[in-house]
Design a protein around this motif. Structure first.
Motif, PDB file in Angstrom:
ATOM      1  N   VAL A   1      42.642   3.952 -14.978  1.00  0.00           N
ATOM      2  CA  VAL A   1      41.905   4.418 -15.991  1.00  0.00           C
ATOM      3  C   VAL A   1      41.869   6.051 -15.720  1.00  0.00           C
ATOM      4  O   VAL A   1      41.469   6.664 -14.777  1.00  0.00           O
ATOM      5  CB  VAL A   1      40.383   4.144 -15.892  1.00  0.00           C
ATOM      6  CG1 VAL A   1      39.701   4.798 -16.809  1.00  0.00           C
ATOM      7  CG2 VAL A   1      40.394   2.652 -15.609  1.00  0.00           C
TER       8      VAL A   1
ATOM      9  N   LEU B   1      30.328  11.908 -14.959  1.00  0.00           N
ATOM     10  CA  LEU B   1      31.416  11.619 -15.125  1.00  0.00           C
ATOM     11  C   LEU B   1      31.902  10.112 -14.314  1.00  0.00           C
ATOM     12  O   LEU B   1      32.302   9.333 -15.068  1.00  0.00           O
ATOM     13  CB  LEU B   1      32.672  12.570 -14.896  1.00  0.00           C
ATOM     14  CG  LEU B   1      34.229  12.180 -15.140  1.00  0.00           C
ATOM     15  CD1 LEU B   1      34.530  12.023 -16.759  1.00  0.00           C
ATOM     16  CD2 LEU B   1      35.001  13.066 -14.273  1.00  0.00           C
TER      17      LEU B   1
ATOM     18  N   ILE C   1      37.816   8.476  -8.694  1.00  0.00           N
ATOM     19  CA  ILE C   1      36.248   8.957  -8.133  1.00  0.00           C
ATOM     20  C   ILE C   1      36.426  10.265  -7.505  1.00  0.00           C
ATOM     21  O   ILE C   1      37.176  10.247  -6.410  1.00  0.00           O
ATOM     22  CB  ILE C   1      35.498   7.942  -7.308  1.00  0.00           C
ATOM     23  CG1 ILE C   1      35.233   6.534  -8.090  1.00  0.00           C
ATOM     24  CG2 ILE C   1      34.165   8.494  -6.793  1.00  0.00           C
ATOM     25  CD1 ILE C   1      34.362   6.706  -9.471  1.00  0.00           C
TER      26      ILE C   1
ATOM     27  N   GLU D   1      40.124   5.015  -7.032  1.00  0.00           N
ATOM     28  CA  GLU D   1      41.058   5.951  -6.227  1.00  0.00           C
ATOM     29  C   GLU D   1      40.274   7.242  -5.898  1.00  0.00           C
ATOM     30  O   GLU D   1      39.671   7.858  -6.726  1.00  0.00           O
ATOM     31  CB  GLU D   1      41.934   6.397  -7.310  1.00  0.00           C
ATOM     32  CG  GLU D   1      42.903   5.055  -7.639  1.00  0.00           C
ATOM     33  CD  GLU D   1      44.152   5.418  -8.469  1.00  0.00           C
ATOM     34  OE1 GLU D   1      44.505   6.755  -8.690  1.00  0.00           O
ATOM     35  OE2 GLU D   1      44.641   4.615  -9.062  1.00  0.00           O
TER      36      GLU D   1
ATOM     37  N   ARG E   1      39.699  16.924  -4.379  1.00  0.00           N
ATOM     38  CA  ARG E   1      40.029  18.515  -4.927  1.00  0.00           C
ATOM     39  C   ARG E   1      39.011  19.355  -4.118  1.00  0.00           C
ATOM     40  O   ARG E   1      39.314  20.464  -4.480  1.00  0.00           O
ATOM     41  CB  ARG E   1      39.233  18.589  -6.336  1.00  0.00           C
ATOM     42  CG  ARG E   1      40.143  18.234  -7.325  1.00  0.00           C
ATOM     43  CD  ARG E   1      39.543  17.616  -8.582  1.00  0.00           C
ATOM     44  NE  ARG E   1      40.283  16.552  -9.010  1.00  0.00           N
ATOM     45  CZ  ARG E   1      41.601  16.569  -9.594  1.00  0.00           C
ATOM     46  NH1 ARG E   1      42.152  17.906  -9.808  1.00  0.00           N
ATOM     47  NH2 ARG E   1      42.039  15.584  -9.774  1.00  0.00           N
TER      48      ARG E   1
ATOM     49  N   ARG F   1      59.005  12.117  -7.870  1.00  0.00           N
ATOM     50  CA  ARG F   1      59.890  13.031  -8.711  1.00  0.00           C
ATOM     51  C   ARG F   1      60.994  13.599  -7.665  1.00  0.00           C
ATOM     52  O   ARG F   1      60.645  14.247  -6.692  1.00  0.00           O
ATOM     53  CB  ARG F   1      59.204  14.264  -9.143  1.00  0.00           C
ATOM     54  CG  ARG F   1      59.916  15.032 -10.160  1.00  0.00           C
ATOM     55  CD  ARG F   1      59.257  16.095 -10.897  1.00  0.00           C
ATOM     56  NE  ARG F   1      57.803  15.797 -11.399  1.00  0.00           N
ATOM     57  CZ  ARG F   1      56.894  16.383 -11.212  1.00  0.00           C
ATOM     58  NH1 ARG F   1      56.726  17.270 -10.275  1.00  0.00           N
ATOM     59  NH2 ARG F   1      55.621  16.006 -11.892  1.00  0.00           N
TER      60      ARG F   1
ATOM     61  N   GLY G   1      54.151   4.812 -14.136  1.00  0.00           N
ATOM     62  CA  GLY G   1      54.918   6.016 -14.541  1.00  0.00           C
ATOM     63  C   GLY G   1      55.385   5.837 -15.891  1.00  0.00           C
ATOM     64  O   GLY G   1      55.362   4.700 -16.461  1.00  0.00           O
ATOM     65  N   TYR G   2      55.925   6.947 -16.182  1.00  0.00           N
ATOM     66  CA  TYR G   2      56.253   7.088 -17.838  1.00  0.00           C
ATOM     67  C   TYR G   2      57.684   6.145 -18.085  1.00  0.00           C
ATOM     68  O   TYR G   2      57.810   5.750 -19.346  1.00  0.00           O
ATOM     69  CB  TYR G   2      56.917   8.658 -18.153  1.00  0.00           C
ATOM     70  CG  TYR G   2      55.750   9.219 -18.121  1.00  0.00           C
ATOM     71  CD1 TYR G   2      54.508   9.039 -17.957  1.00  0.00           C
ATOM     72  CD2 TYR G   2      56.037  10.889 -18.169  1.00  0.00           C
ATOM     73  CE1 TYR G   2      53.333   9.964 -17.917  1.00  0.00           C
ATOM     74  CE2 TYR G   2      55.069  11.751 -17.752  1.00  0.00           C
ATOM     75  CZ  TYR G   2      53.489  11.177 -17.876  1.00  0.00           C
ATOM     76  OH  TYR G   2      52.662  12.210 -17.808  1.00  0.00           O
TER      77      TYR G   2
END
Ligand code: C2E
Ligand code: MG
Ligand code: MG
Ligand code: MG
Length: 291
Positions: free
Chosen positions: A60, A90, A118, A149, A153, A207, A257-258
């Protein structure tokens, strides 16, 4: 506050500071309103079984629907996560809405799991266990299908509280993965300290995994680490079939992933999943997905 009589330099600093504070307050005020008005929307990025291409569930990811613009988390999440009240608002809102959505999908026969991000401030707050308890009480069906998850930060300032909350949530049936592992604050020490069911291999390491041997080295050691610790490793940022294959060679069986899909609104996600199920069964149920 810096005094203005200090001359040009101070005055400049003062104005810049004031402008920054004004803009921060605006983000905060607007964000609270956006949450109330459901302008903070939930998108779902498919998580795919890398061996056979089947959709396992989704992560999410929030976006801010600001008029016609869809603002990604980079535009507001640091601001939100640096404020305990906003971070908790949030977290609570996303948990509740994700669980309600998952329950609705389970009711219509979808076999899915959801993983919710979270922030540490929410995790370490006294509100966190109440939010989890409320979700379980209101949506008991999601147990065993909802995971967290933990994003980092900021430095872990209350590791004991975070550890207790994670242990408690896991005991209730809501396990946690360590997100962005190795990219900023989250350290190996966290793996010793926190009860963690899995690790997310960050986009940064996936990447260029084909071109840069150090990315391959990091992914390899994370895979060894995860298996020795009995943890699940989930790869994010898979952008090609070649990356999917190399991760599979490393023993990583779940990823996003994309190459598969970006995060999508709920309705689009379910459509995508159904289209994919049709394509998969049209080829062969056990053969890896071909583009
Ligand atoms: P994250 O949890 O590590 O999420 C993965 C990010 O990688 C997402 O960015 C996703 O869109 C992006 N991504 C997925 N596949 C690919 C790919 O193939 N290539 C590349 N280059 N990127 C890919 P997004 O959605 O912009 O989210 C950024 C971060 O914002 C998330 O990182 C997460 O830390 C935070 N975030 C998002 N939703 C929430 C939330 O509900 N609560 C909290 N606390 N944080 C959130
Ligand atoms: Mg995440
Ligand atoms: Mg991540
Ligand atoms: Mg990340």
């Amino acid at each position: 506050r810096v005094k203005r009589r200090g001359g040009q330099g101070y005055a400049f600093f003062d104005q810049a500071l004031e402008a920054e504070i004004r803009s921060r307050n605006r983000v905060r005020r607007d964000f609270v309103r956006a949450l109330d008005e459901r302008a903070i929307v939930l998108h779902y990025q498919p998580q795919v079984d890398l061996e056979n291409g089947h959709v396992h569930g989704a992560e999410v990811l929030v976006r801010w629907q600001d008029g016609d613009a869809l603002v990604p988390p980079a535009g507001f999440i640091d601001e939100v996560e640096s404020d305990t009240v906003l971070a908790c608002e949030l977290g609570r809102s996303v948990l509740e809405r994700a669980a309600a959505q998952l329950e609705q999908w389970l009711d219509t026969g979808e076999d899915l799991r959801l993983s919710v991000n979270i922030g540490l401030r929410h995790l370490s707050s006294s509100q966190f266990p109440h939010d989890i308890a409320r979700v379980i009480e209101r949506h008991p069906q999601v147990l065993g299908r909802l995971s967290l998850e933990i994003t980092e930060r900021a430095a872990l300032n209350n590791p004991e509280r975070a550890r207790r909350h994670l242990e408690w949530a896991a005991a209730q049936g809501v396990p946690a993965h360590l997100d962005d592992f190795g990219t900023a604050y989250a350290s190996l020490e966290w793996l010793q300290t926190l009860p963690i069911a899995g690790i997310k291999l960050d986009v940064k390491f996936v990447r260029g995994i084909l071109e840069h041997s150090h990315n391959l080295a990091i992914a390899t050691s994370m895979s060894v680490l995860a298996s020795l610790e009995g943890m699940q490793l989930v790869a994010e940022g898979i952008e090609s079939r070649a990356e999917q294959d190399i991760l599979l060679d490393l023993g990583i069986t779940l990823g996003q992933g994309y190459h598969f899909s970006p995060a999508l609104p709920a309705g689009d996600f379910i459509q995508w999943r159904h289209r994919r199920a049709t394509t998969l069964s049209a080829t062969h149920p056990r053969v890896p997905f071909q583009d």
